[in-house]
Scaffold this motif. Structure first.
Motif, PDB file in Angstrom:
ATOM      1  N   MET A 171       0.836  -1.204   0.000  1.00 16.15           N
ATOM      2  CA  MET A 171       0.000   0.000   0.000  1.00 16.15           C
ATOM      3  C   MET A 171       0.869   1.252   0.000  1.00 16.15           C
ATOM      4  O   MET A 171       1.872   1.335   0.735  1.00 16.15           O
ATOM      5  CB  MET A 171      -0.896   0.010   1.242  1.00 16.15           C
ATOM      6  N   ASP A 172       0.510   2.214  -0.836  1.00 15.36           N
ATOM      7  CA  ASP A 172       1.199   3.510  -0.881  1.00 15.36           C
ATOM      8  C   ASP A 172       2.679   3.377  -1.237  1.00 15.36           C
ATOM      9  O   ASP A 172       3.515   4.162  -0.764  1.00 15.36           O
ATOM     10  CB  ASP A 172       1.051   4.245   0.456  1.00 15.36           C
ATOM     11  N   THR A 173       3.012   2.385  -2.059  1.00 15.63           N
ATOM     12  CA  THR A 173       4.378   2.237  -2.560  1.00 15.63           C
ATOM     13  C   THR A 173       4.330   2.179  -4.084  1.00 15.63           C
ATOM     14  O   THR A 173       3.249   2.125  -4.689  1.00 15.63           O
ATOM     15  CB  THR A 173       5.044   0.950  -2.033  1.00 15.63           C
ATOM     16  N   ASN A 174       5.503   2.121  -4.699  1.00 11.15           N
ATOM     17  CA  ASN A 174       5.549   1.986  -6.154  1.00 11.15           C
ATOM     18  C   ASN A 174       5.098   0.609  -6.619  1.00 11.15           C
ATOM     19  O   ASN A 174       4.917   0.393  -7.823  1.00 11.15           O
ATOM     20  CB  ASN A 174       6.965   2.259  -6.665  1.00 11.15           C
ATOM     21  N   ASN A 175       4.950  -0.322  -5.680  1.00 11.48           N
ATOM     22  CA  ASN A 175       4.520  -1.685  -6.017  1.00 11.48           C
ATOM     23  C   ASN A 175       3.035  -1.915  -5.775  1.00 11.48           C
ATOM     24  O   ASN A 175       2.576  -3.055  -5.732  1.00 11.48           O
ATOM     25  CB  ASN A 175       5.325  -2.697  -5.196  1.00 11.48           C
ATOM     26  N   VAL A 222      -0.633   8.344  -8.565  1.00  2.30           N
ATOM     27  CA  VAL A 222       0.220   8.078  -7.402  1.00  2.30           C
ATOM     28  C   VAL A 222      -0.262   8.862  -6.194  1.00  2.30           C
ATOM     29  O   VAL A 222      -0.176   8.402  -5.048  1.00  2.30           O
ATOM     30  CB  VAL A 222       1.691   8.423  -7.721  1.00  2.30           C
ATOM     31  N   GLU A 223      -0.819  10.037  -6.446  1.00  2.00           N
ATOM     32  CA  GLU A 223      -1.294  10.885  -5.362  1.00  2.00           C
ATOM     33  C   GLU A 223      -2.602  10.379  -4.761  1.00  2.00           C
ATOM     34  O   GLU A 223      -2.815  10.483  -3.552  1.00  2.00           O
ATOM     35  CB  GLU A 223      -1.482  12.324  -5.861  1.00  2.00           C
ATOM     36  N   PHE A 224      -3.508   9.846  -5.601  1.00  2.00           N
ATOM     37  CA  PHE A 224      -4.835   9.504  -5.081  1.00  2.00           C
ATOM     38  C   PHE A 224      -5.084   8.009  -4.905  1.00  2.00           C
ATOM     39  O   PHE A 224      -6.178   7.602  -4.543  1.00  2.00           O
ATOM     40  CB  PHE A 224      -5.960  10.130  -5.922  1.00  2.00           C
ATOM     41  N   LEU A 225      -4.073   7.170  -5.108  1.00  2.00           N
ATOM     42  CA  LEU A 225      -4.261   5.723  -4.972  1.00  2.00           C
ATOM     43  C   LEU A 225      -3.474   5.148  -3.795  1.00  2.00           C
ATOM     44  O   LEU A 225      -2.282   5.411  -3.641  1.00  2.00           O
ATOM     45  CB  LEU A 225      -3.826   5.003  -6.248  1.00  2.00           C
ATOM     46  N   HIS A 226      -4.147   4.353  -2.973  1.00  2.37           N
ATOM     47  CA  HIS A 226      -3.470   3.484  -2.014  1.00  2.37           C
ATOM     48  C   HIS A 226      -2.973   2.221  -2.718  1.00  2.37           C
ATOM     49  O   HIS A 226      -1.859   1.753  -2.507  1.00  2.37           O
ATOM     50  CB  HIS A 226      -4.435   3.022  -0.919  1.00  2.37           C
TER      51      HIS A 226
END
Length: 297
Positions: free
Chosen positions: A35-39, A191-195
Motif C-alpha cells: 500500500m502507498d508504494t511503487n509496487n 500516485v497521489e490519489f491511490l493506495h
C-alpha cells in the motif's frame, strides 16, 4: 455504502457461508505491505474458476469503509498479522466487475462511459458541496477529491480484461478502454490519489501497439506468481485436509484432478541476507477440488 464506491461485504460473506471455504486472507498481508508504494499496482491473472472474483470480493470487504468486516477476518490468517487493523475498513474503495458492467450498460460500446458515469455519480454524491467536481472525468475527480480532502482510494477491477477478450476485433473499444485505464493508473496523478490498484482477469496487462499501456503494473501469473503463489488455488495441504474431512482418498483425487506444479520461493522479498530456496508448490483448481469433495469422484 454504494454499488461501486465503498461497497458492502456481501460478496465475501457469501463465499465464507459456502460449504467449503479455504482461507486465503493471507494474500492481504502482501497487499497491505505494498500500500502507498511503487509496487501498489497489481495485475493478478489466473485461469477460469480459480477464485478471481472471490479474491476481489475479499479485498473489497477488507478495505471498504462502507462495511464492518471485523468478524469475517479476525479469526483468519490476516487476523494474526500486525497490519490487520491498520487497513481494516479504513479505505475508500472503488470496485467494479467489467463483465457485469458490460451487461448493465447494454453494449460493449457503452461500457466505459457507463462505468465512468456510475462511479463519478456516486463520488459526487459522497463529496457534498464540491462545485469544482462538476463536469470532471473520473481521474480528474479523484485527483480533486484527494487535493481537497486527502482521501486516497483502493481500486479493484474484476474481469478487467473482459472487453479485451470479447471485443478482440474492435480496436476502437479496446483503445477507449485502455485509455480509460491509463487515466486511472498512469502518470503522477494516480500516485497521489491511490493506495492500491488490484486488477484481476484471465489475461495479463494489455499491450497497445508497441508500448505497454500499463507498464507500472506488476504481473502475477500462473507461471510467475511470486509471493502470491499459495493464494492462486488450493494447495496440496489444503486438499489433503479436505480429503480427511470428506472421507476422500487423496491419491484418487490427485489422479483425477492433478492440478498444477508451480515454482515458489517462500518468504521471497521478506528477508534479506538469506539464500532463496526454490520449492515446487502443487496447486489445484478450487472449483474442481471443492466440487469433487461435495459430489464425489
Amino acid at each position: 455504502m454504494g454499488r461501486f464506491v465503498n461497497p458492502d461485504n456481501k460478496g465475501f460473506q457469501a463465499a465464507v457461508n459456502s460449504e467449503i471455504y479455504v482461507d486465503k486472507t493471507g494474500l492481504l498481508s502482501y497487499t497491505n505491505k505494498v500500500m502507498d508504494t511503487n509496487n501498489c499496482f497489481i495485475c493478478n491473472s489466473r485461469p477460469r474458476r480459480f477464485g478471481k472474483s472471490i479474491t476481489a470480493h475479499m479485498l473489497a470487504a477488507y478495505y471498504s469503509r462502507g462495511c464492518d468486516s471485523e468478524r469475517l477476518f479476525r479469526n483468519r490468517a490476516i487476523g494474526r498479522e500486525e497490519s490487520f487493523r491498520k487497513y481494516l475498513n479504513q479505505c475508500d474503495v472503488i470496485y467494479f466487475d467489467v463483465q457485469w458492467c458490460c451487461t448493465a450498460a447494454g453494449s460493449a460500446e457503452d461500457t466505459v462511459s457507463y462505468i465512468a458515469e456510475q462511479i463519478t455519480g456516486e463520488l459526487k454524491d459522497s463529496c457534498g458541496e464540491m462545485p469544482e467536481a462538476e463536469g470532471k472525468t473520473l481521474p480528474e475527480l479523484l485527483s480533486r477529491i484527494n487535493a481537497r480532502t486527502g482521501r486516497k482510494f483502493v481500486i479493484i477491477i474484476d474481469e478487467w480484461d473482459a472487453l479485451i477478450r470479447d471485443e478482440a476485433e474492435n480496436t476502437e473499444i479496446q483503445e477507449e478502454y485502455i485509455n480509460f485505464l491509463r487515466g486511472l493508473f498512469k502518470g503522477s496523478g494516480p500516485v497521489e490519489f491511490l493506495h492500491l490498484a488490484y486488477i484481476t482477469g484471465i489475461l495479463p496487462v494489455k499491450k497497445l501497439k508497441t508500448q505497454s499501456a500499463l507498464n507500472n503494473f506488476e504481473e502475477f501469473t500462473m507461471l510467475g506468481a511470486g509471493p502470491l503463489t499459495p493464494y492462486i488455488g488450493f494447495t496440496e495441504d489444503e486438499v489433503l485436509k479436505l480429503c480427511r474431512e470428506y472421507g476422500m482418498e487423496y491419491g484418487e483425487v490427485k489422479r483425477w484432478y492433478d492440478g498444477y506444479i508451480l515454482d515458489w520461493v517462500p518468504g521471497a522479498g521478506e528477508k534479506t541476507g538469506t539464500k532463496a530456496v526454490l520449492e515446487r508448490l502443487h496447486v489445484y483448481n478450487p472449483f474442481a477440488a471443492a466440487g469433487v469433495m461435495r459430489r464425489g469422484i
